[in-house]
Design a protein around this motif. Sequence first.
Motif, PDB file in Angstrom:
ATOM      1  N   ALA A 133      -3.085   4.251  -6.569  1.00 18.49           N
ATOM      2  CA  ALA A 133      -2.155   4.842  -7.531  1.00 18.49           C
ATOM      3  C   ALA A 133      -0.940   5.450  -6.845  1.00 18.49           C
ATOM      4  CB  ALA A 133      -2.875   5.896  -8.367  1.00 18.49           C
ATOM      5  N   ASP A 134      -1.130   6.017  -5.651  1.00 18.23           N
ATOM      6  CA  ASP A 134      -0.016   6.658  -4.948  1.00 18.23           C
ATOM      7  C   ASP A 134       1.064   5.647  -4.582  1.00 18.23           C
ATOM      8  OD1 ASP A 134      -1.288   9.101  -5.121  1.00 18.23           O
ATOM      9  OD2 ASP A 134      -2.325   8.852  -3.201  1.00 18.23           O
ATOM     10  N   ALA A 135       0.637   4.460  -4.162  1.00 18.61           N
ATOM     11  CA  ALA A 135       1.594   3.423  -3.763  1.00 18.61           C
ATOM     12  C   ALA A 135       1.903   2.455  -4.896  1.00 18.61           C
ATOM     13  CB  ALA A 135       1.051   2.646  -2.564  1.00 18.61           C
ATOM     14  N   SER A 136       1.236   2.637  -6.047  1.00 18.36           N
ATOM     15  CA  SER A 136       1.365   1.708  -7.177  1.00 18.36           C
ATOM     16  C   SER A 136       1.178   0.271  -6.697  1.00 18.36           C
ATOM     17  CB  SER A 136       2.731   1.865  -7.856  1.00 18.36           C
ATOM     18  OG  SER A 136       2.778   1.114  -9.048  1.00 18.36           O
ATOM     19  N   GLN A 137       0.079   0.072  -5.972  1.00 19.18           N
ATOM     20  CA  GLN A 137      -0.193  -1.218  -5.346  1.00 19.18           C
ATOM     21  C   GLN A 137      -1.625  -1.645  -5.629  1.00 19.18           C
ATOM     22  OE1 GLN A 137       1.294  -2.171  -1.253  1.00 19.18           O
ATOM     23  NE2 GLN A 137      -0.869  -2.163  -0.742  1.00 19.18           N
TER      24      GLN A 137
END
Length: 253
Positions: A133-137
């Motif tokens: 979620a932090d990197a939206s990856q």
Amino acid sequence: MLPAPKRTFVKQIFLFTLVAGFLLVATLALAQETSPANPASPSATIDTDKVKALKDKLATKVAELRENQTRGFFGEISNIAKTSFTLVTNLGEVKVRFSEDSLIFELGDKRTEAETKDLKNTLSAAVLGLFDADASQLTAKVIFLQSHAKHFSGTLTDVDKVNGVISVKGTKDEILNFDYEKTTKAGEYQPDAKEVVAKSGLSRFKINDYVDIWALPSEDDQQKYKIVKILRISKDVLNPSTEEASPSATPKT
């Protein structure tokens, strides 16, 4: 001086004592060598058990966190690179990373195995994998590819109810052919009815009706499309016929 028998008895006692002492010393030495130098105390055993239990609990928690990170997204593929692409979803863009371990399937009439070379910007995709979620990856485990339904609109120029084919004149006067499938969902606009959009079917379609079509390219003929969904607007709704006014009565004189 002691008599000979007594001297012999004393010698025997002395030798017996000497041998017994030697055996006792040897036994003690052997016991010290075979026994552990620092035997584990009960408290040390308890600490080891606690550490093992903590490790097991931590491993379980990590597995739960990884499982909670498993996510699925659906959207349109864009910006394809060697090991990644961008998935444009309703919630925004998600970067998808894939590898040779990612499973790729193409959905059509049947589900078939595909490869990374089959990824195209014109396709939609449903992707399942581990999401950061932090990197939206998203690291893809499974990718399902399907053609993106295109929208068409125009006027019906031909309706072949036997073969299930309709022809539509588009906004640029081009003629497009569409296959009306058994799975096609058809609706009909009825402005005066209680249900404004009612269920419809091919038998109700007529030349000069206006249609909105969502369709996929045909696998057999790239010049033809398979209709996924179609909305019919009757020509009578668009151009209602006007009844001729009856001549006014002429009063008799």
